[in-house]
Design a protein around this motif. Structure first.
Motif, short mmCIF file in Angstrom:
data_model
loop_
_atom_site.label_atom_id
_atom_site.label_comp_id
_atom_site.label_asym_id
_atom_site.label_seq_id
_atom_site.Cartn_x
_atom_site.Cartn_y
_atom_site.Cartn_z
N UNK A 180 68.75 27.84 18.19
CA UNK A 180 68.73 26.64 17.34
C UNK A 180 69.47 25.45 17.99
N UNK A 181 70.43 25.74 18.88
CA UNK A 181 71.22 24.65 19.45
C UNK A 181 70.39 23.59 20.17
N UNK A 182 69.34 23.98 20.93
CA UNK A 182 68.53 22.93 21.58
C UNK A 182 67.92 21.94 20.60
N UNK A 183 67.72 22.34 19.33
CA UNK A 183 67.16 21.44 18.34
C UNK A 183 68.10 20.27 18.05
N UNK A 184 69.39 20.45 18.28
CA UNK A 184 70.35 19.35 18.10
C UNK A 184 70.83 18.82 19.45
N UNK A 185 70.06 19.11 20.50
CA UNK A 185 70.35 18.53 21.81
C UNK A 185 71.45 19.22 22.59
N UNK A 186 71.74 20.48 22.27
CA UNK A 186 72.78 21.22 22.99
C UNK A 186 72.11 22.44 23.64
N UNK A 187 72.21 22.53 24.96
CA UNK A 187 71.59 23.64 25.70
C UNK A 187 72.65 24.32 26.55
N UNK A 188 73.45 25.19 25.95
CA UNK A 188 74.57 25.80 26.67
C UNK A 188 74.13 26.95 27.58
N UNK A 248 67.87 17.11 12.59
CA UNK A 248 68.84 17.23 13.68
C UNK A 248 69.71 16.01 13.90
N UNK A 249 69.12 14.81 13.80
CA UNK A 249 69.91 13.60 14.01
C UNK A 249 71.00 13.45 12.96
N UNK A 250 70.74 13.91 11.75
CA UNK A 250 71.74 13.79 10.69
C UNK A 250 72.84 14.84 10.87
N UNK A 263 71.53 10.73 18.16
CA UNK A 263 70.17 11.00 18.59
C UNK A 263 70.11 12.23 19.49
N UNK A 264 69.10 13.05 19.28
CA UNK A 264 68.96 14.28 20.07
C UNK A 264 68.53 13.95 21.48
N UNK A 265 67.58 13.07 21.62
CA UNK A 265 67.12 12.66 22.94
C UNK A 265 67.51 11.20 23.15
N UNK A 266 66.57 10.36 23.46
CA UNK A 266 66.88 8.95 23.65
C UNK A 266 66.82 8.20 22.32
N UNK A 267 67.48 7.07 22.29
CA UNK A 267 67.45 6.21 21.11
C UNK A 267 66.05 5.61 20.98
N UNK A 268 65.48 5.58 19.78
CA UNK A 268 64.15 4.98 19.61
C UNK A 268 64.12 3.54 20.12
#
Length: 404
Positions: A1-9, A185-187, A245-250
């Motif tokens: 689930x972590x990659x969904x919030x932009x964390x890939x440990x 995820x962003x929230x 933001x998970x990836x780039x800012x819109x």
């Protein structure tokens, strides 16, 4: 689930490394400098460690209990232990055994050194005076010859409505999967980015969910200059939005559909997310994806967490008519007339008309609202009535009012 919030440990499993004797040198170093370790630990203990204390514990290879005592060390790699449970005695080679482990206060600084850790935050209990971080700070320097990591103290996270901090030992735990069911995820990232690390905050599943989404949307509007605030506030909110933001800012402001409005739309359409997304046709694929995620979160919150009085079911013309008296019926007839020319009104105009209907029917406004909700959703209260009538749509409302 972590990659969904932009964390890939990259996961490092401590037990696996002990099993492979990866930390053999770290254990031997602790044994060689056990007097230094004992002195550091004793400074913060009311009862000094025993003279024969060894900074290593062993799981008995016969019964696999840890009620053992290390009785000898040869100065190199061999340790001898006796099991107090089954009586088994054995000599192990630290380079090949997976049964030996350092105690927590020594294990932590050893792994700092081995993994070359340069940053590790910790909870306020670890940072208390004489706590595990204080002793680990000295042990990693004086025993392992490494610099301690940079750190900061963070506070507890609680679950709104359950009381107390999140604690696996107490059983009051929510997983990231649980949180992502209600928060996009962003929230989720916003909850952390918008809170000082040393401030306690709660993950809410009650009505606070509505405000948290509203606050996130406000931050988004501030970032894109849609909502004006002072420069200092703007800079702060902009940075929080970027970190959320998970990836780039819109590249441009995403269309905002409020969480509260989505809840109403979903209940009107019995949770059909595709129908909701279809209502907003002029969206690109990324905007549709975000709306779909938010709508799915809204429906999960409605069905699993929202208060009972927040939920509703829109009645159908096939449902039995609500019993009304003559005054109430007259008011509903007047309401039907206003809804019949809904295209001539905006939301504020309709809200004003509702009060005029109550006045003409000689009915208290709150009684008009009550009977209207009962006719529309079989409840004494509901969403803001004027807005709800517009959302429900002229034809659907007239079909329900036609019985009166």
């Amino acid at each position: 689930m972590l990659p969904l919030v932009g964390v890939s440990p990259e996961y490092i499993y401590q037990a696996e490394r002990y099993q492979k004797s990866t930390y053999a040198q770290g254990i031997r170093t602790a044994l060689e400098k056990r007097e230094v370790i004992r002195s550091i630990l004793d400074e913060h203990r009311s009862t000094p460690l025993a003279d024969d204390w060894m900074p290593v514990s062993v799981f008995c290879t016969s019964c696999w209990k840890d009620s053992t005592k290390v009785t000898a060390w040869d100065g190199e790699w061999a340790i001898t232990y006796r099991c107090n449970s089954c009586g088994h005695e054995e000599t192990l080679d630290l380079r090949t055994t997976g049964a030996a482990k350092l105690p927590w206060r020594v294990d932590w600084p050893m792994r700092w050194s081995y993994e070359d850790v340069d940053f590790e935050p910790a909870g306020k209990e670890h940072h208390s005076a004489g706590g595990s971080f204080d002793t680990a700070h000295r042990i990693v320097q004086e025993v392992y010859g490494s610099d301690p990591p940079v750190t900061f103290k963070y506070d507890f996270i609680s679950i709104k409505g359950m009381g107390g901090k999140i604690s696996s030992s107490k059983g009051n735990v929510v997983s990231l999967e649980d949180v992502l069911e209600v928060y996009q995820p962003e929230v989720v990232r916003y909850l952390f980015a918008g809170t000082r690390p040393n401030a306690e905050f709660a993950i809410s599943f009650d009505l606070d969910v509505l405000k948290i989404y509203e606050d996130y949307d406000k931050t988004e509007r501030i970032y894109f200059g849609i909502e004006e605030v002072g420069e200092k506030r703007r800079e702060k909110e902009a940075r929080i939005y970027e970190l959320s933001q998970v990836d780039s800012v819109p590249a441009s402001p995403p269309p905002q559909v409020s969480f509260r409005h989505l809840c109403n739309l979903l209940q009107i359409n019995i949770g059909n997310v595709d129908t909701i997304v279809g209502l907003y046709g002029d969206l690109d694929e990324e905007q549709k994806r975000r709306l779909r995620v938010r709508a799915a979160c809204a429906w999960a919150w409605i069905t699993k967490h929202s208060p009972e009085d927040f939920r509703f079911r829109v009645r159908t013309p096939d449902d039995p008519a609500v019993e009304v008296d003559d005054v109430q019926r007259a008011a509903l007839v007047l309401l039907r007339e206003r809804v019949g020319r809904l295209e001539e009104l905006d939301e504020k105009g309709l809200a004003d008309e509702l009060y005029r209907v109550a006045e003409e029917a000689k009915l208290e406004p709150k009684e008009l609202f009550r009977i209207s909700y009962r006719v529309l959703i079989a409840s004494d209260k509901g969403p803001r009535l004027a807005s709800f009538i517009f959302t429900l749509g002229k034809e659907r409302v007239l079909a329900l009012l036609s019985a009166y």
